[in-house]
Design a protein around this motif. Sequence first.
Motif, PDB file in Angstrom:
ATOM      1  N   GLU A 138     -38.369 -26.142  19.446  1.00 47.43           N
ATOM      2  CA  GLU A 138     -39.071 -24.843  19.463  1.00 47.43           C
ATOM      3  C   GLU A 138     -38.878 -23.985  18.245  1.00 47.43           C
ATOM      4  O   GLU A 138     -37.728 -24.047  17.708  1.00 47.43           O
ATOM      5  CB  GLU A 138     -38.122 -23.906  20.565  1.00 47.43           C
ATOM      6  CG  GLU A 138     -38.636 -22.675  20.675  1.00 47.43           C
ATOM      7  CD  GLU A 138     -37.566 -21.673  21.693  1.00 47.43           C
ATOM      8  OE1 GLU A 138     -37.763 -20.386  21.700  1.00 47.43           O
ATOM      9  OE2 GLU A 138     -36.721 -22.281  22.335  1.00 47.43           O
ATOM     10  N   SER A 140     -39.337 -20.412  16.451  1.00 49.89           N
ATOM     11  CA  SER A 140     -39.704 -18.945  16.830  1.00 49.89           C
ATOM     12  C   SER A 140     -38.906 -18.212  15.769  1.00 49.89           C
ATOM     13  O   SER A 140     -37.676 -18.658  15.130  1.00 49.89           O
ATOM     14  CB  SER A 140     -39.388 -18.511  17.971  1.00 49.89           C
ATOM     15  OG  SER A 140     -38.143 -18.578  18.540  1.00 49.89           O
ATOM     16  N   TYR A 141     -39.343 -17.048  15.583  1.00 48.32           N
ATOM     17  CA  TYR A 141     -38.594 -16.141  14.811  1.00 48.32           C
ATOM     18  C   TYR A 141     -37.065 -15.771  15.392  1.00 48.32           C
ATOM     19  O   TYR A 141     -35.861 -15.703  14.539  1.00 48.32           O
ATOM     20  CB  TYR A 141     -39.203 -14.813  14.223  1.00 48.32           C
ATOM     21  CG  TYR A 141     -38.519 -13.842  13.388  1.00 48.32           C
ATOM     22  CD1 TYR A 141     -38.586 -14.192  12.096  1.00 48.32           C
ATOM     23  CD2 TYR A 141     -37.798 -12.884  13.916  1.00 48.32           C
ATOM     24  CE1 TYR A 141     -38.217 -13.130  11.125  1.00 48.32           C
ATOM     25  CE2 TYR A 141     -37.065 -12.190  12.894  1.00 48.32           C
ATOM     26  CZ  TYR A 141     -37.282 -12.251  11.473  1.00 48.32           C
ATOM     27  OH  TYR A 141     -36.610 -11.425  10.733  1.00 48.32           O
TER      28      TYR A 141
END
Length: 315
Positions: A138, A140-141
């Motif tokens: 994964e 993501s930010y």
Amino acid sequence: MLTRRHIRVKVMQCIYALIQSKDDSLEKQKKFLDVSIEDMYSLYLLLLSLWIEIHQMAENQLNLSSKKYLANASDNLPFKERFVANKVLQQLVNNSQLKEELELRKLNNWYLNEEYVKLIYKDILESDMYLKYMHTSENSYEKDKELILGLFKEIIAPNDKIYDYFEDDKLTWVDDIPIVNTYLLKHFKKVKENSNESFFLPNLVKDDEDMQYAQKLLTKTLLTNDVLEKEIEGKTPNWDKDRIAGIDSILLKMAICELLNFPSIPEKVTINEYLEIAKEYSTPKSSIFINGILDKLTKEYKETGKLNKMGRGLL
């Protein structure tokens, strides 16, 4: 970043330093106060720049590993570039305003003390949260931010060697480190992917009023020292002034000065703030002793009309 309580602590440190050095130069102490407050911002910037150095070390290692023929542990990671590509780290590394501020202040501490960067980087590589992050697909930010927050909280902030280094560099940083660490964590929690460069360069104080408060508190306390001593002696008839702990005496004078010269700060705020500082910086019984004297003086000042409070309190 800098709270009123911490400003009070800074003023207390200045007065204590003056007493210890037996230097009665008010201008010198005012300058010391300004420098001490400004140094706190330098500490904040150094902790940000530590991330930049860690990123540089990780990038160098990644480049070297790509050219090696022999494999090592890092080669088994499925996403070897993930840490270097961390979006929060990228925001720091590519922040031109931050780089300019570091250059302006000549904060090249980590370049001169690379062993501390290596120490932190080694701890990061061996941490479970880093390994979990590097094995997770994964991307993501929020996951990137979660890692930076976790590493700072678990590895950088509690590191004794970093703490000792800061303490040796500037004595006043001993009291600043917890404040700056706490602020940095809160600030990182608020960062967003679209945050501009100035987000990482917040104001040191809320406004000019805070700096004026700091200078006025220092100046008034020092210039009215004899008057403040008599106020204390009048409420401690069974105490020789030499028996009162040094820090207690300073805090009492500052509190009395604040009660009489800062009408916009409620007396309850003043008393509570100095009691909390006494608990942290003086003897176990200091807060009880200080509370007793300030309580007597507050009642007396109200009866005589010397306590003139108005408006909303500035916390």
